[in-house]
Design a protein around this motif. Structure first.
Motif, PDB file in Angstrom:
ATOM      1  N   MET A   1       0.811  -1.205   0.000  1.00 15.44           N
ATOM      2  CA  MET A   1       0.000   0.000   0.000  1.00 15.44           C
ATOM      3  C   MET A   1       0.849   1.261   0.000  1.00 15.44           C
ATOM      4  SD  MET A   1      -3.369  -0.467   2.241  1.00 15.44           S
ATOM      5  CE  MET A   1      -3.332  -2.055   2.995  1.00 15.44           C
ATOM      6  N   PHE A  18      -8.486   1.356   2.680  1.00  6.97           N
ATOM      7  CA  PHE A  18      -9.303   0.596   3.617  1.00  6.97           C
ATOM      8  C   PHE A  18      -8.723  -0.797   3.779  1.00  6.97           C
ATOM      9  CE2 PHE A  18     -11.267   0.076  -0.543  1.00  6.97           C
ATOM     10  CZ  PHE A  18     -11.454  -1.300  -0.631  1.00  6.97           C
ATOM     11  N   GLY A  19      -9.002  -1.397   4.908  1.00  5.23           N
ATOM     12  CA  GLY A  19      -8.540  -2.753   5.164  1.00  5.23           C
ATOM     13  C   GLY A  19      -8.218  -2.950   6.622  1.00  5.23           C
ATOM     14  N   LYS A  20      -8.186  -4.188   7.010  1.00  7.54           N
ATOM     15  CA  LYS A  20      -7.939  -4.548   8.406  1.00  7.54           C
ATOM     16  C   LYS A  20      -6.463  -4.354   8.746  1.00  7.54           C
ATOM     17  CE  LYS A  20      -8.625  -8.136  11.803  1.00  7.54           C
ATOM     18  NZ  LYS A  20      -9.142  -9.490  12.053  1.00  7.54           N
ATOM     19  N   PHE A  22      -4.135  -2.684   7.778  1.00  7.26           N
ATOM     20  CA  PHE A  22      -3.183  -2.339   6.721  1.00  7.26           C
ATOM     21  C   PHE A  22      -1.963  -3.250   6.757  1.00  7.26           C
ATOM     22  CE2 PHE A  22      -6.036   0.927   6.087  1.00  7.26           C
ATOM     23  CZ  PHE A  22      -6.217   1.640   7.239  1.00  7.26           C
ATOM     24  N   ALA A  23      -2.233  -4.543   6.864  1.00  4.85           N
ATOM     25  CA  ALA A  23      -1.198  -5.580   6.873  1.00  4.85           C
ATOM     26  C   ALA A  23      -0.166  -5.343   7.965  1.00  4.85           C
ATOM     27  CB  ALA A  23      -0.549  -5.679   5.501  1.00  4.85           C
ATOM     28  N   GLU A  42     -10.967  -0.974   8.692  1.00  4.26           N
ATOM     29  CA  GLU A  42     -11.733  -2.126   8.250  1.00  4.26           C
ATOM     30  C   GLU A  42     -13.166  -1.694   7.976  1.00  4.26           C
ATOM     31  OE1 GLU A  42     -12.591  -6.731   9.586  1.00  4.26           O
ATOM     32  OE2 GLU A  42     -11.629  -5.385  10.991  1.00  4.26           O
ATOM     33  N   GLU A  45     -18.453  -5.447   4.065  1.00  2.00           N
ATOM     34  CA  GLU A  45     -18.484  -5.810   2.645  1.00  2.00           C
ATOM     35  C   GLU A  45     -19.313  -4.786   1.853  1.00  2.00           C
ATOM     36  OE1 GLU A  45     -17.129  -8.140  -0.454  1.00  2.00           O
ATOM     37  OE2 GLU A  45     -16.560  -8.271   1.648  1.00  2.00           O
ATOM     38  N   LYS A  48     -17.313  -1.587   1.558  1.00  5.78           N
ATOM     39  CA  LYS A  48     -16.214  -1.787   0.603  1.00  5.78           C
ATOM     40  C   LYS A  48     -16.718  -1.618  -0.828  1.00  5.78           C
ATOM     41  CE  LYS A  48     -14.705  -5.941  -0.492  1.00  5.78           C
ATOM     42  NZ  LYS A  48     -14.021  -7.250  -0.490  1.00  5.78           N
ATOM     43  N   ASP A  66       0.139 -12.414  -4.836  1.00  6.00           N
ATOM     44  CA  ASP A  66      -1.232 -12.067  -4.486  1.00  6.00           C
ATOM     45  C   ASP A  66      -2.184 -12.380  -5.631  1.00  6.00           C
ATOM     46  OD1 ASP A  66      -3.583 -10.942  -3.513  1.00  6.00           O
ATOM     47  OD2 ASP A  66      -2.466  -9.399  -2.441  1.00  6.00           O
ATOM     48  N   SER A  68      -5.534 -11.980  -5.249  1.00  2.01           N
ATOM     49  CA  SER A  68      -6.743 -11.443  -4.650  1.00  2.01           C
ATOM     50  C   SER A  68      -7.866 -11.270  -5.658  1.00  2.01           C
ATOM     51  CB  SER A  68      -6.431 -10.095  -4.004  1.00  2.01           C
ATOM     52  OG  SER A  68      -7.609  -9.518  -3.500  1.00  2.01           O
ATOM     53  N   THR A  70     -10.052  -9.005  -5.142  1.00  2.00           N
ATOM     54  CA  THR A  70     -10.458  -7.611  -4.965  1.00  2.00           C
ATOM     55  C   THR A  70     -10.517  -6.821  -6.274  1.00  2.00           C
ATOM     56  OG1 THR A  70      -9.386  -7.771  -2.816  1.00  2.00           O
ATOM     57  CG2 THR A  70     -10.175  -5.612  -3.458  1.00  2.00           C
TER      58      THR A  70
END
Length: 138
Positions: A1, A18-20, A22-23, A42, A45, A48, A66, A68, A70
């Motif tokens: 990111m 956005f995301g839980k 950010f790794a 986070e 759905e 998002k 990856d 993903s 997404t």
């Protein structure tokens, strides 16, 4: 990111991240973020998909490992993808039709792709159509 954040900083473009967690790099990412970057954490759905549907593009700078889904989710709501030419996006994104690729995992390469994206007209209907190729019901 960090690549997307640095590119948005350089171009002074808005970016919603956005995301839980950010790794695990949330604090470091926020330190490098400029005024045009917004962190929302986070999200559900539903949220998002709303964020993606309102975006001009979905930036996906992930590397080879990856695969993903997404980017396909972004296309499913008509949002084109700007992605590193690596991993699963090589199969899901169509250059110039549903998104733009950048070749190197670098800020300059992403910046060039974003500039190219801004000159190309991508039809949201094509993005949706392409996403259906990856649907469970197709």
């Amino acid at each position: 990111m960090d690549l997307a954040i640095r590119a948005a900083n350089k171009l002074k473009l808005p970016l919603v991240v956005f995301g839980k967690g950010f790794a695990g790099y949330g604090k470091e990412l926020k330190k490098i973020a400029g005024k045009t970057i917004k962190f929302v954490g986070e999200v559900s759905e539903k949220e998002k998909m709303k964020l993606m549907s309102q975006a001009k593009a979905f930036i996906f700078p992930a590397d080879e490992g990856d695969s993903s889904i997404t980017p396909v989710e972004a296309m499913s709501v008509g949002t084109p993808v700007v992605a590193l030419y690596s991993g699963g996006v090589k199969e899901s994104v169509i250059e110039g039709k549903t998104g733009i690729f950048f070749k190197e995992h670098s800020v300059d390469s992403l910046v060039s792709a974003i500039k190219k994206f801004e000159k190309v007209k991508i039809d949201s209907k094509e993005c949706i159509k392409q996403s259906l190729n990856f649907s469970k019901t197709s």
